[in-house]
Design an enzyme around this catalytic site. Structure first.
Site, short mmCIF file in Angstrom:
data_model
loop_
_atom_site.label_atom_id
_atom_site.label_comp_id
_atom_site.label_asym_id
_atom_site.label_seq_id
_atom_site.Cartn_x
_atom_site.Cartn_y
_atom_site.Cartn_z
CB ALA A 141 45.23 31.00 42.19
CB ALA A 142 41.48 27.26 43.03
CD GLN A 145 34.62 29.80 34.35
OE1 GLN A 145 34.71 29.27 33.26
NE2 GLN A 145 33.91 30.89 34.56
N GLY A 170 41.62 31.65 36.67
CA GLY A 170 42.92 31.18 37.15
C GLY A 170 43.41 29.97 36.37
NE ARG A 193 25.95 48.33 39.91
CZ ARG A 193 26.81 47.72 39.12
NH1 ARG A 193 26.58 46.50 38.69
NH2 ARG A 193 27.92 48.33 38.74
CG ASN A 239 33.23 41.91 45.27
OD1 ASN A 239 34.06 41.03 45.32
ND2 ASN A 239 32.04 41.75 44.72
CB VAL A 292 40.52 40.25 36.61
CG1 VAL A 292 39.58 39.47 35.71
CG2 VAL A 292 41.85 40.51 35.91
CG ASN A 298 33.35 42.12 36.93
OD1 ASN A 298 33.94 43.12 36.55
ND2 ASN A 298 33.06 41.11 36.12
CG ASP A 342 34.83 45.27 28.20
OD1 ASP A 342 33.89 44.47 28.17
OD2 ASP A 342 35.36 45.66 29.25
CG HIS A 374 34.52 45.11 32.96
ND1 HIS A 374 34.50 44.66 31.67
CD2 HIS A 374 34.14 44.07 33.71
CE1 HIS A 374 34.13 43.40 31.65
NE2 HIS A 374 33.90 43.01 32.88
P1 NAI Z 1 35.37 31.75 39.74
O1 NAI Z 1 34.22 31.83 40.69
O2 NAI Z 1 35.54 30.56 38.89
O3 NAI Z 1 36.73 31.94 40.56
C1 NAI Z 1 36.92 32.90 41.52
C2 NAI Z 1 37.83 32.33 42.58
O4 NAI Z 1 38.16 33.39 43.47
C3 NAI Z 1 37.19 31.23 43.39
O5 NAI Z 1 38.04 30.09 43.37
C4 NAI Z 1 37.10 31.83 44.80
O6 NAI Z 1 37.32 30.85 45.82
C5 NAI Z 1 38.21 32.85 44.76
N1 NAI Z 1 38.05 33.95 45.72
C6 NAI Z 1 36.93 34.58 46.12
N2 NAI Z 1 37.19 35.51 47.03
C7 NAI Z 1 38.52 35.48 47.21
C8 NAI Z 1 39.40 36.19 48.06
N3 NAI Z 1 38.94 37.12 48.91
N4 NAI Z 1 40.72 35.92 48.00
C9 NAI Z 1 41.18 34.98 47.16
N5 NAI Z 1 40.40 34.25 46.36
C10 NAI Z 1 39.09 34.51 46.39
O7 NAI Z 1 35.29 33.08 38.88
P2 NAI Z 1 36.04 33.42 37.51
O8 NAI Z 1 35.22 32.98 36.38
O9 NAI Z 1 37.45 32.96 37.60
O10 NAI Z 1 35.97 35.02 37.54
C11 NAI Z 1 36.64 35.76 38.53
C12 NAI Z 1 36.17 37.20 38.52
O11 NAI Z 1 36.52 37.83 37.30
C13 NAI Z 1 34.66 37.39 38.66
O12 NAI Z 1 34.44 38.48 39.54
C14 NAI Z 1 34.23 37.77 37.26
O13 NAI Z 1 33.05 38.54 37.31
C15 NAI Z 1 35.40 38.58 36.83
N6 NAI Z 1 35.55 38.78 35.39
C16 NAI Z 1 35.99 40.01 34.96
C17 NAI Z 1 36.18 40.26 33.63
C18 NAI Z 1 36.67 41.60 33.18
O14 NAI Z 1 36.68 41.82 31.96
N7 NAI Z 1 37.07 42.52 34.03
C19 NAI Z 1 35.91 39.22 32.62
C20 NAI Z 1 35.49 37.96 33.16
C21 NAI Z 1 35.30 37.77 34.50
#
Ligand code: NAI
Length: 328
Positions: A12-13, A15, A17, A100, A107, A131, A133, A161, A189
């Site tokens: 939630a904290a 980008q 989020g 990978r 994850n 959401v 990846n 997409d 995705h």
């Molecule tokens: P980000 O790195 O800005 O934020 C991710 C947040 O998740 C961080 O604040 C981190 O502390 C938190 N986090 C990590 N592990 C966690 C856990 N086990 N429990 C709770 N919080 C946790 O990343 P952003 O930009 O917000 O992207 C998030 C994800 O979404 C990435 O995996 C990105 O690849 C994916 N994504 C997927 C898309 C899709 O179309 N399916 C499109 C764009 C991004």
């Protein structure tokens, strides 16, 4: 007045989020008459927890009339309590030198724990959108870790997409986005996803006929949609966030409130449609009604499409096999 729905959001904290929470609190996802309680999960480290407090201060400062409560969590067992919707956004990003396979495994740990927590404490009809990846495989792991919840409630986001594809077609034709229907994306995705424009219409007229240029699909459309994520990173220095949050809002809104016959794309457990019998989460064309999605059946296949779909399928099977040992 309606009783509030509980929406749990992980990462939630982060980008995404930062865009997502405000859209939901504004009523964009559940409707303008639906109060909402946000249950926010972040990792237990001091920095993200502190950032989360900051985001919560901003939510307060918006004085959203529909926002009936917000809580911060570092434990999925409390964050997912009674959740009606769970948006699993947080995941482990690929670090320097990480293969990978390492990424999948890191994850898999997260989504096993979160799937089990959903199984234990969420609403028995919780609708889950992954959401983070690799979204399809993470959704698969969460689903497998939550055997008491309906399989069909576990979905992965291909909507970004999908939206990218719809916009590229609208731009190409010089037509409003709202005039486009019957566009969707098959598969994972990832770079193997396949936006299939063969059935798309603009104001009811075949998009393929209107464009009348078979090379455009292969030479322009597919690479533009496929490489869009990389193009955003290149331009912004950061990955897609507002558009990803918007896609999540669209996905859940359509799922809960219906598409009125319009087609959309959801990553869902394969049910044998189009010969895909594998136990995987795959992007399909769907319509939604009364909180349920339904695969659009009976579409023709051609060699080109079949090849693309098989490639994505093969990738998902490989992803599944590489994390299999982590599922109990
Ligand atoms: P980000 O790195 O800005 O934020 C991710 C947040 O998740 C961080 O604040 C981190 O502390 C938190 N986090 C990590 N592990 C966690 C856990 N086990 N429990 C709770 N919080 C946790 O990343 P952003 O930009 O917000 O992207 C998030 C994800 O979404 C990435 O995996 C990105 O690849 C994916 N994504 C997927 C898309 C899709 O179309 N399916 C499109 C764009 C991004």
């Amino acid at each position: 007045a309606k009783a509030p729905l509980r929406v749990a959001i992980t990462g939630a904290a982060g980008q995404i989020g930062y865009s997502l929470l405000f859209r939901i609190a504004n009523g964009d996802m559940l409707g303008k008459d639906q109060p909402v309680i946000l249950q926010l999960l972040e990792v237990a480290d001091e920095k993200p927890q502190k950032a989360l407090k900051g985001v919560m201060m901003e939510l307060e400062d918006c004085a959203f009339p529909l926002l009936a409560g917000v809580s911060a969590h570092s434990d999925p067992m409390t964050a997912f309590k009674d959740a009606d919707v769970a948006l699993l956004v947080g995941s482990r990003p690929r670090g320097p030198g990480m293969e990978r396979k390492d990424l999948l495994e890191a994850n898999a740990q997260i989504f096993t724990v979160q799937g089990k927590a959903l199984d234990a404490v969420a609403s028995r009809n919780v609708k889950v959108l992954v959401v983070g990846n690799p979204a399809n495989t993470n959704a698969y792991i969460a689903m497998k870790s939550a055997p008491s919840l309906p399989r069909k409630n576990f979905t992965a986001m291909l909507r970004l997409d999908h939206n990218r594809a719809v916009s590229q077609i609208a731009i190409k034709l010089g037509k409003p986005v709202a005039s486009i229907d019957k566009m969707f994306v098959w598969g994972n995705h990832s770079t193997t996803m396949y936006p299939d424009y063969r059935f798309a219409t603009a104001d009811g007229v075949s998009v393929r006929d209107a464009i009348h240029d078979e090379d455009w699909n292969n030479d322009v459309f597919l690479p533009t949609v496929g490489k869009r994520g990389a193009a955003i990173i290149e331009a912004r220095g950061l990955s897609s966030a507002a558009s990803a949050a918007n896609a999540a809002v669209n996905h859940v809104r359509d799922w809960l409130l219906g598409t009125n016959g319009k087609w959309t794309t959801m990553g869902i457990p394969a049910d044998g449609s189009y010969g895909i019998h594998e136990d995987i989460i795959f992007g399909f064309p769907v319509t939604t009604e009364n909180g349920e999605y339904k695969v659009v059946e009976g579409l023709d296949m051609d060699t080109f499409s079949k090849e693309h779909i098989d490639l994505s399928l093969k990738e998902l099977i490989e992803e599944r096999e590489s994390i299999k040992h982590l599922l109990s």
